[in-house]
Scaffold this motif. Structure first.
Motif, mmCIF file in Angstrom:
data_model
loop_
_atom_site.group_PDB
_atom_site.id
_atom_site.type_symbol
_atom_site.label_atom_id
_atom_site.label_comp_id
_atom_site.label_asym_id
_atom_site.label_seq_id
_atom_site.Cartn_x
_atom_site.Cartn_y
_atom_site.Cartn_z
ATOM 1 N N ALA A 261 43.469 46.513 12.050
ATOM 2 C CA ALA A 261 44.333 46.427 13.237
ATOM 3 C C ALA A 261 43.556 46.729 14.509
ATOM 4 O O ALA A 261 43.724 46.069 15.542
ATOM 5 C CB ALA A 261 45.506 47.396 13.103
ATOM 6 N N ILE A 262 42.701 47.738 14.454
ATOM 7 C CA ILE A 262 41.930 48.110 15.642
ATOM 8 C C ILE A 262 40.836 47.088 15.921
ATOM 9 O O ILE A 262 40.635 46.635 17.045
ATOM 10 C CB ILE A 262 41.307 49.511 15.464
ATOM 11 N N ALA A 263 40.126 46.709 14.863
ATOM 12 C CA ALA A 263 38.977 45.822 15.024
ATOM 13 C C ALA A 263 39.373 44.426 15.462
ATOM 14 O O ALA A 263 38.613 43.732 16.134
ATOM 15 C CB ALA A 263 38.181 45.756 13.720
ATOM 16 N N SER A 264 40.565 43.979 15.091
ATOM 17 C CA SER A 264 40.952 42.591 15.366
ATOM 18 C C SER A 264 41.545 42.396 16.761
ATOM 19 O O SER A 264 41.805 41.260 17.153
ATOM 20 C CB SER A 264 41.963 42.121 14.321
ATOM 21 N N GLN A 265 41.732 43.471 17.507
ATOM 22 C CA GLN A 265 42.326 43.328 18.844
ATOM 23 C C GLN A 265 41.320 42.687 19.796
ATOM 24 O O GLN A 265 40.152 43.051 19.832
ATOM 25 C CB GLN A 265 42.755 44.686 19.400
ATOM 26 N N LEU A 266 41.788 41.709 20.579
ATOM 27 C CA LEU A 266 40.916 41.026 21.531
ATOM 28 C C LEU A 266 40.565 41.953 22.693
ATOM 29 O O LEU A 266 41.270 42.918 22.986
ATOM 30 C CB LEU A 266 41.599 39.770 22.066
ATOM 31 N N ASN A 267 39.469 41.600 23.392
ATOM 32 C CA ASN A 267 39.024 42.404 24.524
ATOM 33 C C ASN A 267 38.493 41.472 25.622
ATOM 34 O O ASN A 267 37.676 40.584 25.347
ATOM 35 C CB ASN A 267 37.924 43.372 24.075
ATOM 36 N N ALA A 268 38.989 41.677 26.855
ATOM 37 C CA ALA A 268 38.542 40.869 27.990
ATOM 38 C C ALA A 268 37.433 41.608 28.732
ATOM 39 O O ALA A 268 37.595 42.768 29.110
ATOM 40 C CB ALA A 268 39.700 40.586 28.931
ATOM 41 N N THR A 269 36.306 40.934 28.937
ATOM 42 C CA THR A 269 35.161 41.546 29.620
ATOM 43 C C THR A 269 34.769 40.712 30.835
ATOM 44 O O THR A 269 35.185 39.551 30.979
ATOM 45 C CB THR A 269 33.957 41.658 28.676
ATOM 46 N N ASN A 270 33.942 41.334 31.701
ATOM 47 C CA ASN A 270 33.430 40.639 32.904
ATOM 48 C C ASN A 270 34.552 40.034 33.746
ATOM 49 O O ASN A 270 34.451 38.896 34.220
ATOM 50 C CB ASN A 270 32.425 39.549 32.512
ATOM 51 N N ILE A 271 35.622 40.806 33.909
ATOM 52 C CA ILE A 271 36.759 40.318 34.715
ATOM 53 C C ILE A 271 36.334 40.214 36.179
ATOM 54 O O ILE A 271 35.730 41.131 36.733
ATOM 55 C CB ILE A 271 37.956 41.265 34.580
ATOM 56 N N ALA A 272 36.643 39.080 36.805
ATOM 57 C CA ALA A 272 36.300 38.866 38.215
ATOM 58 C C ALA A 272 37.471 38.208 38.933
ATOM 59 O O ALA A 272 38.186 37.378 38.354
ATOM 60 C CB ALA A 272 35.051 38.005 38.339
ATOM 61 N N LEU A 273 37.672 38.596 40.201
ATOM 62 C CA LEU A 273 38.677 37.974 41.063
ATOM 63 C C LEU A 273 37.960 37.527 42.331
ATOM 64 O O LEU A 273 37.386 38.350 43.053
ATOM 65 C CB LEU A 273 39.790 38.966 41.401
ATOM 66 N N THR A 274 37.975 36.227 42.608
ATOM 67 C CA THR A 274 37.209 35.680 43.728
ATOM 68 C C THR A 274 38.117 34.875 44.655
ATOM 69 O O THR A 274 38.718 33.887 44.228
ATOM 70 C CB THR A 274 36.089 34.753 43.212
ATOM 71 N N PRO A 275 38.240 35.288 45.949
ATOM 72 C CA PRO A 275 38.957 34.464 46.922
ATOM 73 C C PRO A 275 38.080 33.265 47.319
ATOM 74 O O PRO A 275 36.891 33.438 47.601
ATOM 75 C CB PRO A 275 39.164 35.411 48.119
ATOM 76 N N LEU A 276 38.647 32.087 47.310
ATOM 77 C CA LEU A 276 37.912 30.881 47.673
ATOM 78 C C LEU A 276 38.496 30.283 48.950
ATOM 79 O O LEU A 276 39.721 30.244 49.118
ATOM 80 C CB LEU A 276 37.984 29.850 46.539
ATOM 81 N N ASN A 277 37.617 29.822 49.845
ATOM 82 C CA ASN A 277 38.097 29.175 51.067
ATOM 83 C C ASN A 277 38.433 27.713 50.776
ATOM 84 O O ASN A 277 38.391 27.266 49.624
ATOM 85 C CB ASN A 277 37.078 29.322 52.194
ATOM 86 N N LYS A 278 38.724 26.977 51.832
ATOM 87 C CA LYS A 278 39.157 25.587 51.638
ATOM 88 C C LYS A 278 38.052 24.691 51.068
ATOM 89 O O LYS A 278 38.323 23.605 50.560
ATOM 90 C CB LYS A 278 39.679 25.012 52.945
ATOM 91 N N LYS A 279 36.787 25.185 51.142
ATOM 92 C CA LYS A 279 35.676 24.437 50.559
ATOM 93 C C LYS A 279 35.328 24.959 49.164
ATOM 94 O O LYS A 279 34.283 24.650 48.618
ATOM 95 C CB LYS A 279 34.457 24.537 51.469
ATOM 96 N N ASN A 280 36.229 25.791 48.619
ATOM 97 C CA ASN A 280 36.018 26.393 47.300
ATOM 98 C C ASN A 280 34.746 27.241 47.251
ATOM 99 O O ASN A 280 34.079 27.334 46.213
ATOM 100 C CB ASN A 280 35.970 25.327 46.205
ATOM 101 N N LYS A 281 34.446 27.872 48.386
ATOM 102 C CA LYS A 281 33.320 28.790 48.458
ATOM 103 C C LYS A 281 33.825 30.223 48.396
ATOM 104 O O LYS A 281 34.917 30.529 48.880
ATOM 105 C CB LYS A 281 32.523 28.581 49.759
ATOM 106 N N ASP A 282 32.995 31.097 47.817
ATOM 107 C CA ASP A 282 33.334 32.524 47.732
ATOM 108 C C ASP A 282 33.549 33.080 49.137
ATOM 109 O O ASP A 282 32.708 32.906 50.018
ATOM 110 C CB ASP A 282 32.195 33.259 47.027
ATOM 111 N N ASN A 283 34.668 33.759 49.333
ATOM 112 C CA ASN A 283 35.019 34.282 50.659
ATOM 113 C C ASN A 283 35.535 35.699 50.515
ATOM 114 O O ASN A 283 36.409 35.979 49.701
ATOM 115 C CB ASN A 283 36.100 33.395 51.297
ATOM 116 N N LYS A 284 35.008 36.629 51.314
ATOM 117 C CA LYS A 284 35.394 38.031 51.197
ATOM 118 C C LYS A 284 36.600 38.391 52.057
ATOM 119 O O LYS A 284 37.176 39.466 51.905
ATOM 120 C CB LYS A 284 34.217 38.930 51.593
#
Length: 292
Positions: A165-188
């Motif tokens: 039960a413990i070993a079979s649980q999925l795990n999400a890694t390297n989570i990222a959230l990136t705002p993109l401008n109208k040109k689909n470029k990374d924007n802070k």
């Protein structure tokens, strides 16, 4: 004989004059009393308005202690200053200045309505924060339980079903959230963002069952609102709104996942949270801070 004829009408006229003067005096006295009563009422009404303005200003101070959100605290401070300014205007206004009293009474109604809207908003945020705290406590409890179970894995007394039960649980890694401008470029800067890109990896897990998996992504704003994608899922016997959903074919190997959410209106700067759910579990969560 002629004198009697003259005196009688003259006496009647004098009596009428005296009666008229007496009535006029009585009327003036009554009018003065009415004016005095009205003035007293105006003074009382002005005092009640001053008390309400002061109570509203004090309530803004109390609300600022109940919330930990710089943006809302700044709004509350502005409204409190405006309320205080109106109170000072009222204090300098004479009670008999009906036009100014009427204006300030209308302003008072506006202040009351604005205050009520903030009360409802803060109550809603506090309720959401309480739910998030409960959720965080639950997650910490789950992590503590997982740690205990991981320690118990080394023990020969742990059953095979618990290990699976413990070993079979999925795990999400390297989570990222990136705002993109109208040109689909990374924007802070969020004000220039036209979409939000969420990316992560479902980690390799050879003990997990292979097959189709539904992945639910939940993004919350600095105000605690969920960017709603129009659907919901069940988690801990509750229905939660999700921002995006992706279906993947999981084979036990590391699987990259990306999802994009279009922005229809300008989002505020601040701290955003991304939480990932699959198989009824939260498999990953991370906070991100962006400029306005």
């Amino acid at each position: 004989m002629n004198n009697k004829k003259i005196v009688a009408p003259l006496v009647a006229v004098i009596v009428l004059l005296i009666a008229g003067i007496a009535y006029l005096g009585y009327s003036l006295s009554q009018e003065k009393q009415v004016n005095k009563d009205m003035q007293e009422l105006a003074v009382l009404e002005k005092q009640e308005m001053e008390n309400e303005y002061q109570q509203f200003a004090d309530q803004y101070s109390e609300m600022k202690t109940r919330i930990n959100n710089d943006s809302i605290v700044a709004q509350l401070t502005r409204e409190q200053q405006r309320t205080q300014e109106l109170l000072e205007e009222l204090r300098k206004t004479k009670a008999e200045d009906a036009a100014e009293i009427t204006r300030l009474k209308k302003e008072l109604a506006t202040v009351r309505a604005v205050l009520r809207s903030y009360v409802l908003q803060i109550d809603s945020l506090n309720q959401l924060n309480a739910e998030l705290m409960d959720e965080n406590n639950r997650v910490r409890s789950e992590l503590e339980l997982t740690n205990q179970q991981n320690q118990a894995l080394a023990s020969s007394n742990m059953t095979l079903s618990e290990k699976v039960a413990i070993a079979s649980q999925l795990n999400a890694t390297n989570i990222a959230l990136t705002p993109l401008n109208k040109k689909n470029k990374d924007n802070k800067h969020m004000k220039k963002a036209r979409s939000l890109l969420v990316s992560f990896n479902v980690a390799r897990n050879v003990t997990a069952a292979n097959g189709t998996r539904e992945i639910f992504i939940r993004v919350t704003t600095p105000m605690g609102d969920v960017l709603n994608g129009g659907g919901s899922f069940t988690y801990e016997e509750r229905s939660l709104a999700y921002t995006m959903k992706r279906t993947i074919d999981y084979s036990g190997e590391e699987t990259p996942v990306t999802a994009s959410w279009p922005i229809s209106e300008t989002l505020p700067g601040g701290t955003y949270n991304v939480s990932i759910f699959a198989d009824g579990n939260m498999i990953g969560s991370r906070n991100f801070t962006f400029e306005k």
